[in-house]
Design an enzyme around this catalytic site. Sequence first.
Site, PDB file in Angstrom:
ATOM      1  N   CYS A  76       0.836  -1.214   0.000  1.00 49.16           N
ATOM      2  CA  CYS A  76       0.000   0.000   0.000  1.00 49.16           C
ATOM      3  C   CYS A  76       0.866   1.258   0.000  1.00 49.16           C
ATOM      4  CB  CYS A  76      -0.919  -0.014   1.215  1.00 49.16           C
ATOM      5  SG  CYS A  76      -1.710   1.567   1.581  1.00 49.16           S
ATOM      6  N   GLY A  77       0.677   2.104  -1.006  1.00 46.33           N
ATOM      7  CA  GLY A  77       1.457   3.336  -1.113  1.00 46.33           C
ATOM      8  C   GLY A  77       1.225   4.287   0.041  1.00 46.33           C
ATOM      9  N   HIS A  78      -0.029   4.402   0.508  1.00 45.53           N
ATOM     10  CA  HIS A  78      -0.344   5.272   1.644  1.00 45.53           C
ATOM     11  C   HIS A  78       0.382   4.789   2.899  1.00 45.53           C
ATOM     12  CE1 HIS A  78      -3.387   7.416  -0.630  1.00 45.53           C
ATOM     13  NE2 HIS A  78      -3.947   6.275  -0.968  1.00 45.53           N
ATOM     14  N   CYS A  79       0.434   3.456   3.077  1.00 50.61           N
ATOM     15  CA  CYS A  79       1.130   2.886   4.240  1.00 50.61           C
ATOM     16  C   CYS A  79       2.625   3.177   4.162  1.00 50.61           C
ATOM     17  CB  CYS A  79       0.897   1.380   4.306  1.00 50.61           C
ATOM     18  SG  CYS A  79      -0.840   0.886   4.355  1.00 50.61           S
TER      19      CYS A  79
END
Length: 512
Positions: A76-79
């Site tokens: 996950c890019g946000h993570c």
Amino acid sequence: LVGLLVLSLAWLSPALGDEEEDGEVVAEEKEEEEEDEVLSDELGEEDGVLVLHEHNFARALSEHRLLLVEFYAPWCGHCQRLAPAFAEAATTLRNASSPAWLGKVDATAQTALANEFGITSYPTLKLFRDGNRTHPLAYTGSMDTEGIVRWMQRRAGPSATLLKDTATAATFISSQDLVVVGFFKDLGSEVAQAFYEVAREVVDMPFGVAEAAELFQTYGLSADTVCLFKKFDEGRTDFPVDPTRGLDVAELTRLLRVHSLKLVMEFTNETSNQIFSAKIPHHMILFLNKSSSGQLTLQDGFRAAAGAFRGEVLFVVVDVTGDGADVLPFFGMTPADAPTMRLVKMENNRKYRMDPDSFSDTAIRAFVQAVLDGKVKPHLMSAEPPEDWDMRPVKVLVGKTFEQVAFDETKNVFVKFYAPWCSHCQAMAAAWEELGERYKDHKDIIIAELDSTANELENITIKGFPTLHYFPAGPGRKMVEYKSARDVETFSKFLENGGTLPEEPPAVSEVP
């Protein structure tokens, strides 16, 4: 990813059988050691963040009174963007000897924990208090180091500073540009507890609390009151507690948010988040060139009009030559259009243009009230249609031509609403062109597209890109939203079946 890992291990297992006997013994011992390590309840760390799984989660809860857990997915890019801030926040809290700790769970690997806590998106942050795993609190702060630290500190200690006398109160009130103080005759009362609850959530403002009689007298109060002290505008705003209704947490939070903003905000990179997160339903915007002394004077009437609409309309100044230049395309404007004004309804982005002949406070108040009363029609942007707009396989629609094409009762019209910068729109562009080629000779089917960033429609609001709508032939102004696969064959099947797919018939709505 889990499936691929299982398959990989299955493919590798025959190769492991080819090793010599000693190698097998070593491999088995290593596997047993790794298994023991996984099953252990030891608490490991990465960059100050506890690494949690189903075997050590209970221990972590028992050892840490306040534990904020991030449920993440490695891909996950946000993570990935949150990880450094989360680690920094953990270190900051540790260095401050705070009882608040941070932990993380790979929700894609620890499916039992993910299912237990209903994790459906990444990252999801939950706060566990006093070992209780049945009612974790959802994280409501900002996703940055400072926001996480503030949010946790408000829950680790008193959410409001006790002000015992006039000296400490005066020091606290003058310490920052904006502070909140609750004056309560009884700090154990229900209204005081509600105030503490607000203080725990509104972490970007410092909160103080007072019950001393001398402080009530010093600040001219006779009953329980929440006071917002600020070094701008009117300087102080009081919110008396209703003796019958008490103190409503949501309402006080809203009032503090509204009145913590300046009466007239200037749009900058620093203030943009405040402006958009204020949840004020209308924005009245003055576009001006701040390098022009003549235009600067227009702010006087703008400010004079703002006070009458506080909480309902946020007044914002945009410098068309500064940070505000980036928002001009959204309004279909250029710097040469300044000075001018627009009112925006935030729920649907409807824009209303004020007659620029007068910038007096009286004229501004009259215009704003007319919009609120529904007496002004929205100003709709429209690009000019290309000369060959109807000669292409995919017809190019604009605001001015949309109505006559989409609601032609003799045609079935399939329209793609897109944004030029949208990667999803770009990904399906080739398929849409191919669809246009396939139906270019059909007399009763039209494939079209409309750039929603340059064209606005009165009765259709586009909230995401791309959005696909089908307008069937015949009376009634019907509109069908297409929500299935974005490939040529599925598009064709949808068209050949008259705007439906057997698997999932789209909902039909009436367009006013």
